[in-house]
Motif scaffolding. Structure first.
Motif, PDB file in Angstrom:
ATOM      1  N   ARG A 320      19.310 -14.946  41.277  1.00  0.00           N
ATOM      2  CA  ARG A 320      19.794 -16.293  41.607  1.00  0.00           C
ATOM      3  C   ARG A 320      20.535 -16.364  42.926  1.00  0.00           C
ATOM      4  O   ARG A 320      20.626 -17.430  43.536  1.00  0.00           O
ATOM      5  CB  ARG A 320      20.744 -16.783  40.511  1.00  0.00           C
ATOM      6  CG  ARG A 320      20.111 -17.074  39.179  1.00  0.00           C
ATOM      7  CD  ARG A 320      21.187 -17.540  38.207  1.00  0.00           C
ATOM      8  NE  ARG A 320      21.995 -18.617  38.778  1.00  0.00           N
ATOM      9  CZ  ARG A 320      23.203 -18.964  38.328  1.00  0.00           C
ATOM     10  NH1 ARG A 320      23.748 -18.273  37.334  1.00  0.00           N
ATOM     11  NH2 ARG A 320      23.867 -19.950  38.881  1.00  0.00           N
ATOM     12  N   TYR A 321      21.084 -15.246  43.402  1.00  0.00           N
ATOM     13  CA  TYR A 321      22.045 -15.303  44.497  1.00  0.00           C
ATOM     14  C   TYR A 321      21.428 -14.842  45.818  1.00  0.00           C
ATOM     15  O   TYR A 321      20.826 -13.772  45.903  1.00  0.00           O
ATOM     16  CB  TYR A 321      23.265 -14.438  44.171  1.00  0.00           C
ATOM     17  CG  TYR A 321      24.058 -14.968  43.010  1.00  0.00           C
ATOM     18  CD1 TYR A 321      25.059 -15.922  43.202  1.00  0.00           C
ATOM     19  CD2 TYR A 321      23.785 -14.545  41.707  1.00  0.00           C
ATOM     20  CE1 TYR A 321      25.783 -16.413  42.131  1.00  0.00           C
ATOM     21  CE2 TYR A 321      24.505 -15.032  40.632  1.00  0.00           C
ATOM     22  CZ  TYR A 321      25.500 -15.978  40.850  1.00  0.00           C
ATOM     23  OH  TYR A 321      26.215 -16.469  39.786  1.00  0.00           O
ATOM     24  N   LYS A 322      21.624 -15.673  46.842  1.00  0.00           N
ATOM     25  CA  LYS A 322      21.137 -15.309  48.172  1.00  0.00           C
ATOM     26  C   LYS A 322      22.090 -14.397  48.926  1.00  0.00           C
ATOM     27  O   LYS A 322      21.730 -13.866  49.973  1.00  0.00           O
ATOM     28  CB  LYS A 322      20.876 -16.573  49.002  1.00  0.00           C
ATOM     29  CG  LYS A 322      19.617 -17.308  48.604  1.00  0.00           C
ATOM     30  CD  LYS A 322      19.202 -18.293  49.683  1.00  0.00           C
ATOM     31  CE  LYS A 322      17.838 -18.885  49.364  1.00  0.00           C
ATOM     32  NZ  LYS A 322      17.373 -19.778  50.467  1.00  0.00           N
ATOM     33  N   SER A 341      20.606  -1.169  40.487  1.00  0.00           N
ATOM     34  CA  SER A 341      19.870  -1.935  39.485  1.00  0.00           C
ATOM     35  C   SER A 341      20.461  -3.326  39.310  1.00  0.00           C
ATOM     36  O   SER A 341      19.727  -4.312  39.128  1.00  0.00           O
ATOM     37  CB  SER A 341      19.857  -1.183  38.145  1.00  0.00           C
ATOM     38  OG  SER A 341      21.160  -1.120  37.579  1.00  0.00           O
ATOM     39  N   ALA A 342      21.798  -3.431  39.372  1.00  0.00           N
ATOM     40  CA  ALA A 342      22.448  -4.743  39.267  1.00  0.00           C
ATOM     41  C   ALA A 342      22.111  -5.615  40.478  1.00  0.00           C
ATOM     42  O   ALA A 342      21.872  -6.817  40.340  1.00  0.00           O
ATOM     43  CB  ALA A 342      23.957  -4.563  39.148  1.00  0.00           C
ATOM     44  N   ILE A 343      22.092  -5.017  41.655  1.00  0.00           N
ATOM     45  CA  ILE A 343      21.738  -5.762  42.867  1.00  0.00           C
ATOM     46  C   ILE A 343      20.304  -6.246  42.788  1.00  0.00           C
ATOM     47  O   ILE A 343      19.986  -7.406  43.088  1.00  0.00           O
ATOM     48  CB  ILE A 343      21.950  -4.882  44.115  1.00  0.00           C
ATOM     49  CG1 ILE A 343      23.444  -4.608  44.309  1.00  0.00           C
ATOM     50  CG2 ILE A 343      21.358  -5.547  45.361  1.00  0.00           C
ATOM     51  CD1 ILE A 343      23.747  -3.536  45.335  1.00  0.00           C
ATOM     52  N   ASP A 344      19.403  -5.357  42.364  1.00  0.00           N
ATOM     53  CA  ASP A 344      17.991  -5.714  42.267  1.00  0.00           C
ATOM     54  C   ASP A 344      17.778  -6.848  41.271  1.00  0.00           C
ATOM     55  O   ASP A 344      16.917  -7.716  41.465  1.00  0.00           O
ATOM     56  CB  ASP A 344      17.182  -4.481  41.856  1.00  0.00           C
ATOM     57  CG  ASP A 344      15.684  -4.679  41.998  1.00  0.00           C
ATOM     58  OD1 ASP A 344      15.265  -5.300  42.999  1.00  0.00           O
ATOM     59  OD2 ASP A 344      14.937  -4.230  41.112  1.00  0.00           O
ATOM     60  N   SER A 348      18.487 -12.678  45.129  1.00  0.00           N
ATOM     61  CA  SER A 348      17.290 -13.506  45.256  1.00  0.00           C
ATOM     62  C   SER A 348      16.143 -12.718  45.877  1.00  0.00           C
ATOM     63  O   SER A 348      16.345 -11.817  46.699  1.00  0.00           O
ATOM     64  CB  SER A 348      17.602 -14.727  46.123  1.00  0.00           C
ATOM     65  OG  SER A 348      16.408 -15.417  46.459  1.00  0.00           O
ATOM     66  N   LEU A 349      14.918 -13.070  45.476  1.00  0.00           N
ATOM     67  CA  LEU A 349      13.731 -12.405  46.013  1.00  0.00           C
ATOM     68  C   LEU A 349      13.277 -13.018  47.326  1.00  0.00           C
ATOM     69  O   LEU A 349      12.329 -12.523  47.950  1.00  0.00           O
ATOM     70  CB  LEU A 349      12.590 -12.477  44.985  1.00  0.00           C
ATOM     71  CG  LEU A 349      12.857 -11.759  43.651  1.00  0.00           C
ATOM     72  CD1 LEU A 349      11.708 -12.001  42.678  1.00  0.00           C
ATOM     73  CD2 LEU A 349      13.050 -10.271  43.878  1.00  0.00           C
ATOM     74  N   GLU A 350      13.934 -14.079  47.764  1.00  0.00           N
ATOM     75  CA  GLU A 350      13.552 -14.719  49.019  1.00  0.00           C
ATOM     76  C   GLU A 350      13.927 -13.843  50.207  1.00  0.00           C
ATOM     77  O   GLU A 350      14.895 -13.069  50.171  1.00  0.00           O
ATOM     78  CB  GLU A 350      14.210 -16.098  49.128  1.00  0.00           C
ATOM     79  CG  GLU A 350      13.762 -17.055  48.023  1.00  0.00           C
ATOM     80  CD  GLU A 350      14.393 -18.422  48.164  1.00  0.00           C
ATOM     81  OE1 GLU A 350      14.698 -18.816  49.309  1.00  0.00           O
ATOM     82  OE2 GLU A 350      14.599 -19.090  47.143  1.00  0.00           O
ATOM     83  N   SER A 381      12.701  -2.034  42.790  1.00  0.00           N
ATOM     84  CA  SER A 381      11.402  -2.625  42.456  1.00  0.00           C
ATOM     85  C   SER A 381      10.934  -3.583  43.541  1.00  0.00           C
ATOM     86  O   SER A 381       9.736  -3.703  43.809  1.00  0.00           O
ATOM     87  CB  SER A 381      11.497  -3.349  41.112  1.00  0.00           C
ATOM     88  OG  SER A 381      12.489  -4.362  41.149  1.00  0.00           O
ATOM     89  N   SER A 382      11.878  -4.278  44.134  1.00  0.00           N
ATOM     90  CA  SER A 382      11.615  -5.061  45.347  1.00  0.00           C
ATOM     91  C   SER A 382      12.519  -4.482  46.415  1.00  0.00           C
ATOM     92  O   SER A 382      13.684  -4.880  46.536  1.00  0.00           O
ATOM     93  CB  SER A 382      11.918  -6.547  45.120  1.00  0.00           C
ATOM     94  OG  SER A 382      11.663  -7.297  46.290  1.00  0.00           O
TER      95      SER A 382
END
Length: 423
Positions: A320-322, A341-344, A348-350, A381-382
């Motif tokens: 959710r967070y940019k 893992s918490a950051i991932d 946000s994936l943007e 993972s991203s």
């Protein structure tokens, strides 16, 4: 910051000095402590200074005593000649006034006032007042030892014993002190000057999140530079940015971000840290609101999928967070993996989303943990890519060393972005 971060227990020295009206002065603990301090050199009692260093320089300020709910003004420390003799049976108000004037506050250092300058001032002050300090400690010990039979009631006696215990503990360093409230100043030419009040409960057990670490203040003072530079693209438009802080501890960094960035900041940490975090958010709510920001505190346990007990349900949605910020988060070998893992899960994936992280490089262990975190972020993972990084000079009181060299460290900071959009 994590339950397995420290394996030993620290009990505040003040807890050993505090008598109760039902057992004082014959309680075992009181007699044990005072017997270890006994001498015949003091006009106040047969008590000598404990073997601890005066770790903090006295300051003069107006504040509320949150223990006894007494409004007071702390003035200059009294000289030995001003300390009342107990055989004179000084009044409750006289004793309370003297004890409040003996308060020692932990100092604050930052980019404009280094700990080296503070320690030099302390050294000069302590050299001049070495005799005074011995007399003051003897005076405090005599109060703790005395039954204070001339005072009106047990409540007054408890007040005096509590104040004397705190003053004695303050002269034995931060880990010996009980609860304190520190005010952290911020100077910004765009929004003006302001202070944040941060409560630190007694440092007991493994609750590293109950102390304000130097990196939080160093990074907080750099926030305007980041919002005007490498993070500027996130601060456009009229809508406040939603920011997530991981491992907030006492909340200094996140609360400062709400003020300096005019942002909505979610302060997070382990469930047992959140009550103090919420307290500090409330303590500074008016200041934050005056600067156009908002702060909320909630539990977020790294690596846990339990969004009922370990973490707040809001974080179950994910990504959710940019902007995520985090300072001094690594204390154990598993922390880089848990944090990444918490950051991932929350960033946000943007492609315009960013992570801002700072880690003090105290020793080879923290350097190794930093390298491990960087590797984990790149393998997410991203994956995240380092956009910019550097070292900031600052002061750190991790070890509460007596020399500035022991506490001068470099603070590595890095800004990350998603390597590529996930679609």
């Amino acid at each position: 910051m994590f339950d397995n971060a420290v394996k030993y227990t620290i009990r505040p020295i003040s807890s050993y000095f505090r008598p109760s009206s039902s057992s004082h002065p014959s309680s075992f603990v009181s007699r044990l402590v005072l017997a270890s301090l006994s001498t015949s050199s003091s006009p106040y009692s047969r008590v000598a200074p404990p073997t601890c260093q005066a770790a903090y320089r006295p300051t003069s300020l107006h504040r509320a005593d949150h223990t006894n709910n007494l409004n007071m003004t702390v003035s200059a420390i009294p000289s030995p000649e001003e300390l009342p003799h107990l055989w004179q049976r000084p009044a409750y108000t006289t004793l309370l006034d003297v004890l409040q004037r003996l308060r020692q506050e932990p100092r604050i250092w930052g980019l404009k006032e280094s700990r080296e300058e503070i320690l030099k001032a302390q050294a000069a002050s302590m050299a001049e007042a070495a005799f005074n300090r011995q007399e003051i400690i003897s005076f405090l010990s005599s109060i703790i030892k005395s039954g204070l039979p001339w005072l009106d009631n047990d409540e007054q006696r408890e007040d005096i014993w509590e104040e004397a215990s705190r003053r004695l503990a303050e002269r034995c360093g931060r880990t010996a002190m009980g609860e304190i409230i520190r005010r952290w100043p911020f100077r910004d030419e765009n929004i003006g000057d302001f202070d944040l009040a941060i409560r630190e409960p007694p440092l007991t057990g493994d609750s590293l999140g109950l102390k304000t670490w130097g990196s939080s203040y160093v990074l907080a003072q750099l926030l305007p530079q980041f919002s005007a530079g490498p993070l500027a693209h996130l601060f456009v438009g009229d809508e406040p940015l939603d920011v997530l802080e991981l491992g907030s501890g006492t909340g200094l960094l996140g609360i400062a971000a709400a003020c300096l960035w005019v942002a909505n900041v979610a302060l997070t940490d382990l469930p047992n840290i959140v009550p103090n975090l919420s307290h500090n958010a409330e303590l500074n709510r008016e200041t934050v609101a005056a600067h156009g920001g908002k702060v909320e505190a909630a539990a977020l346990t790294w690596g846990s999928d339990d969004y009922e007990d370990d973490s707040h349900p809001r974080f179950g949605e994910g990504n959710r967070y940019k902007l995520i910020i985090v300072a001094d988060p690594l204390y154990d070998d598993n922390h880089p993996d848990l944090l990444s893992s918490a950051i991932d899960a929350q960033l946000s994936l943007e492609s315009d989303a960013r992570l801002l992280v700072m880690v003090p490089q105290r020793d080879e262990t923290t350097k190794g943990l930093t390298n491990s975190l960087r590797s984990k972020l790149e393998q997410a993972s991203s994956p995240l890519t380092l956009v910019e990084d550097a070292m900031a000079a600052g002061e750190d009181d991790w070890g509460e060393g007596e020399t500035d060299e022991a506490d001068r460290v470099g603070f590595w900071w890095g800004i990350y972005r998603r390597e590529r959009p996930s679609w």
